[in-house]
Design an enzyme around this catalytic site. Structure first.
Site, PDB file in Angstrom:
ATOM      1  CE  LYS A  94      -2.352   3.231   2.860  1.00  0.00           C
ATOM      2  NZ  LYS A  94      -2.143   4.223   1.860  1.00  0.00           N
ATOM      3  CD  GLU A  98      13.527   1.525   9.499  1.00  0.00           C
ATOM      4  OE1 GLU A  98      14.136   2.499   9.965  1.00  0.00           O
ATOM      5  OE2 GLU A  98      13.870   0.350   9.681  1.00  0.00           O
ATOM      6  CB  CYS A 121      12.992  10.062   7.934  1.00  0.00           C
ATOM      7  SG  CYS A 121      14.018   9.175   6.770  1.00  0.00           S
ATOM      8  CD  GLU A 180       9.405  13.721  11.450  1.00  0.00           C
ATOM      9  OE1 GLU A 180       8.310  13.161  11.639  1.00  0.00           O
ATOM     10  OE2 GLU A 180      10.338  13.202  10.809  1.00  0.00           O
TER      11      GLU A 180
HETATM   12  P1  NAP Z   1       2.116   8.603   7.687  1.00  0.00           P
HETATM   13  O1  NAP Z   1       1.020   9.588   7.736  1.00  0.00           O
HETATM   14  O2  NAP Z   1       2.409   7.827   8.902  1.00  0.00           O
HETATM   15  O3  NAP Z   1       1.762   7.639   6.462  1.00  0.00           O
HETATM   16  C1  NAP Z   1       2.653   6.651   6.000  1.00  0.00           C
HETATM   17  C2  NAP Z   1       1.868   5.550   5.308  1.00  0.00           C
HETATM   18  O4  NAP Z   1       1.056   4.887   6.265  1.00  0.00           O
HETATM   19  C3  NAP Z   1       0.906   6.049   4.234  1.00  0.00           C
HETATM   20  O5  NAP Z   1       0.833   5.081   3.223  1.00  0.00           O
HETATM   21  C4  NAP Z   1      -0.419   6.140   4.988  1.00  0.00           C
HETATM   22  O6  NAP Z   1      -1.546   6.055   4.147  1.00  0.00           O
HETATM   23  C5  NAP Z   1      -0.301   4.920   5.877  1.00  0.00           C
HETATM   24  N1  NAP Z   1      -1.083   4.960   7.120  1.00  0.00           N
HETATM   25  C6  NAP Z   1      -1.372   6.032   7.902  1.00  0.00           C
HETATM   26  N2  NAP Z   1      -2.081   5.643   8.983  1.00  0.00           N
HETATM   27  C7  NAP Z   1      -2.220   4.289   8.896  1.00  0.00           C
HETATM   28  C8  NAP Z   1      -2.832   3.300   9.703  1.00  0.00           C
HETATM   29  N3  NAP Z   1      -3.463   3.605  10.834  1.00  0.00           N
HETATM   30  N4  NAP Z   1      -2.785   2.011   9.300  1.00  0.00           N
HETATM   31  C9  NAP Z   1      -2.135   1.668   8.173  1.00  0.00           C
HETATM   32  N5  NAP Z   1      -1.559   2.567   7.352  1.00  0.00           N
HETATM   33  C10 NAP Z   1      -1.575   3.856   7.713  1.00  0.00           C
HETATM   34  O7  NAP Z   1       3.489   9.297   7.234  1.00  0.00           O
HETATM   35  P2  NAP Z   1       3.758  10.280   6.002  1.00  0.00           P
HETATM   36  O8  NAP Z   1       3.224  11.631   6.317  1.00  0.00           O
HETATM   37  O9  NAP Z   1       3.343   9.630   4.734  1.00  0.00           O
HETATM   38  O10 NAP Z   1       5.358  10.321   5.988  1.00  0.00           O
HETATM   39  C11 NAP Z   1       6.101  11.207   6.750  1.00  0.00           C
HETATM   40  C12 NAP Z   1       6.675  10.502   7.975  1.00  0.00           C
HETATM   41  O11 NAP Z   1       7.460   9.387   7.563  1.00  0.00           O
HETATM   42  C13 NAP Z   1       7.622  11.392   8.764  1.00  0.00           C
HETATM   43  O12 NAP Z   1       7.393  11.219  10.131  1.00  0.00           O
HETATM   44  C14 NAP Z   1       8.999  10.859   8.369  1.00  0.00           C
HETATM   45  O13 NAP Z   1      10.007  11.108   9.306  1.00  0.00           O
HETATM   46  C15 NAP Z   1       8.714   9.401   8.224  1.00  0.00           C
HETATM   47  N6  NAP Z   1       9.738   8.749   7.413  1.00  0.00           N
HETATM   48  C16 NAP Z   1      10.596   7.895   8.045  1.00  0.00           C
HETATM   49  C17 NAP Z   1      11.613   7.292   7.311  1.00  0.00           C
HETATM   50  C18 NAP Z   1      12.580   6.337   7.957  1.00  0.00           C
HETATM   51  O14 NAP Z   1      13.181   5.544   7.263  1.00  0.00           O
HETATM   52  N7  NAP Z   1      12.748   6.381   9.272  1.00  0.00           N
HETATM   53  C19 NAP Z   1      11.737   7.546   5.934  1.00  0.00           C
HETATM   54  C20 NAP Z   1      10.822   8.424   5.342  1.00  0.00           C
HETATM   55  C21 NAP Z   1       9.822   9.012   6.085  1.00  0.00           C
HETATM   56  P3  NAP Z   1      -2.243   7.363   3.492  1.00  0.00           P
HETATM   57  O15 NAP Z   1      -1.175   8.037   2.682  1.00  0.00           O
HETATM   58  O16 NAP Z   1      -3.330   6.786   2.683  1.00  0.00           O
HETATM   59  O17 NAP Z   1      -2.717   8.209   4.637  1.00  0.00           O
END
Ligand code: NAP
Length: 485
Positions: free
Chosen positions: A173, A246, A280, A376
């Protein structure tokens, strides 16, 4: 406008119920296409396809699985410019950075393809005579892969390549902000003739598609990259399965009084404002020795005000847009907070143009416990925190719940070595910015950045495999371990 479908059992299929959603170009705010808004029924179909494909794929010799990965890598390379351009259109990343994202996907498929000829276990002497002991790596089964939008090809590629070489089948997904990049990747996976059902993609919302993947007991392993809040939710709802998380970061750059300041400024600009601060590993705290603080600030502000904001496809653009309206609102919120918690020296507001733009922003005189130095933001905003010496710098550095990347600029080897030893983070750079991971080394964080797994490198394969221990006794008699007679 034709709706982009899911990819299930090697077929392009519409969502059950026929609902759709748009993906927007953040530089213009206009739609670039419609996508299938999946439901739990689509997830069920994808799981079923992955289960059916599992036995043949897991029994395919790993070097042969590797050949498929080499082919995906080749096709990504062939389509690099097109993929990078489409990525910039979909998520705003400046074109040269988008090329880097595609290159990372090319590299990781190539690297993981090669791992098909290794997949090493351990061999070790047994306690007993005429007995040998060793370990082998086994696939987990059907794995769920859930990814964010900020590396819309590289992160899915890290996970999909490691899962495939480990012999797993996949339900993927992607983020709802970047479904077209995911669609492009599936097209390439199809062209590489990966057997039907081995990789399945369902697009759609977190609640309709993400939750059922997380909660399904038929999904045996789950690899997630995204925010800490979602990570916590996953830990509470996934049940017993192998989980890799992650999550976010609040990454520091320490600049010591003996640092090459121009080099440090280059690193801060790249770390803080590359991908508009939406990494990130983005540098969001600059911890600077008070002796050189004024000099550094002056250079940094001067260079930051020269950065050109704009559409990532424009060659003159240095900093692209934020991903969406919500991200702009978040940067506005933290800028208002920053005005109370520190002194604004640069930027601080959105652009009054179409699209989702926010100026590169610097706050100085910030205290380590300020919210802008703790939370963040995921936007182009940094906090400068002055310190008296290295000990204080490291204390400030570690005063965060996150622990992903970190950096120190210094010409003194003792400073560098102490920082490497004492900074609490999964990654430390010396005289380089907080970003720039290479695919053959492990990537991941400590503390609230994750749950201890690593991606890329050999450890990336460990996330997607189980260890089996094997004992073979060829003595022909009953031998008991632990010296039991
Ligand atoms: P997010 O809101 O947590 O969403 C990430 C993914 O999870 C999306 O596909 C989202 O779907 C899905 N999702 C959200 N809530 C969910 C749930 N309850 N159950 C299952 N899936 C769910 O994060 P984002 O805004 O896309 O990304 C930014 C974050 O990612 C930042 O905090 C960044 O630091 C972190 N990040 C971490 C790394 C690492 O390697 N540590 C790398 C890159 C980014 P939808 O898009 O459909 O809402």
């Amino acid at each position: 406008m034709e709706t982009h479908p899911h990819y299930i059992q090697g077929k392009w299929t519409r969502a059950t119920g026929g609902k759709t959603f748009h993906s927007l170009n953040p530089a213009t705010g206009k739609s670039i296409g419609t996508f299938s808004a999946g439901t739990s029924k689509d997830v069920e179909k994808a799981i079923e396809a992955a289960e059916k494909a599992f036995s043949a794929w897991s029994e395919t010799p790993a070097p042969k699985r590797g050949d498929y990965l080499f082919e995906i890598s080749r096709l990504l390379r062939k389509n690099k410019e097109k993929l990078a351009t489409r990525m910039t259109e979909e998520m705003g990343k400046v074109l040269k950075e988008a090329r880097g994202d595609v290159q990372e996907a090319i590299d990781v498929f190539e690297y993981m393809g090669g791992e098909g000829r290794r997949l090493f276990g351990q061999t070790t002497p047994s306690e007993l005579k005429q007995k040998i002991a060793y370990t082998i790596r086994k696939p987990i089964g059907v794995v769920g892969i859930i990814t964010p939008w900020n590396f819309p090809l590289a992160i899915p590629a890290w996970k999909i390549s490691a899962a495939l070489i480990g012999g797993n089948t996949i339900v993927f997904k992607p983020s709802s902000d970047t479904p077209r990049c995911a669609y492009d990747l599936m097209k390439i996976i199809e062209e590489a003739r990966i057997p039907k059902g081995v990789v399945n993609m369902v697009t759609g919302s977190a609640s309709e598609v993400g939750n059922p993947i997380v909660e399904s007991p038929r999904i045996r392993g789950l690899s997630f990259t995204g925010s800490r809040e979602t990570g916590k939710w996953i830990m509470q709802h996934a049940g017993i399965k192998k989980i890799g998380l992650e999550l976010g970061g609040k990454n520091p750059i320490i600049v010591m009084d003996d640092a090459d300041l121009d080099l440090a400024v280059d690193g801060i600009l790249w770390g803080a404002f590359g991908t508009t601060g939406q990494r990130c590993t983005a540098a969001s705290r600059v911890i600077v020795h008070q002796k050189i603080r004024n000099q550094l600030e002056e250079k940094l502000v001067k260079r930051t005000t020269q950065l050109k904001l704009g559409n990532g496809l424009d060659k003159k653009t240095d900093v692209g847009p934020l991903i969406n309206e919500k991200a702009v609102e978040k940067s506005i919120y933290y800028s208002a907070l920053g005005r109370k918690e520190g002194k604004l020296v640069c930027g601080g507001k959105p652009l009054d143009t179409p699209g989702f733009f926010f100026e590169p922003t610097i706050f100085t005189n910030v205290k380590q416990s300020a919210r802008i130095a703790q939370e963040e933001i995921f936007g182009p905003i940094i906090a400068i925190i002055p310190v008296k010496n290295l000990n204080e710098a490291i204390k400030v550095c570690n005063h965060t719940e996150y622990g992903l990347s970190s950096s120190i600029y210094t010409r003194n080897i003792r400073n560098a070595m102490q920082a490497i030893e004492k900074i609490e983070a999964g990654i430390t750079y010396v005289n380089a910015s907080t970003i720039g991971a290479e695919v053959h080394l492990p990537f991941g964080g400590i503390k609230q950045t994750g749950n201890g797994t690593r991606e890329a490198g050999i450890e990336g394969i460990h996330e997607f495999t189980e260890t089996k221990t094997v004992y073979i006794d060829y003595s022909g008699k009953l031998q008991k371990a632990q010296g039991i007679e």
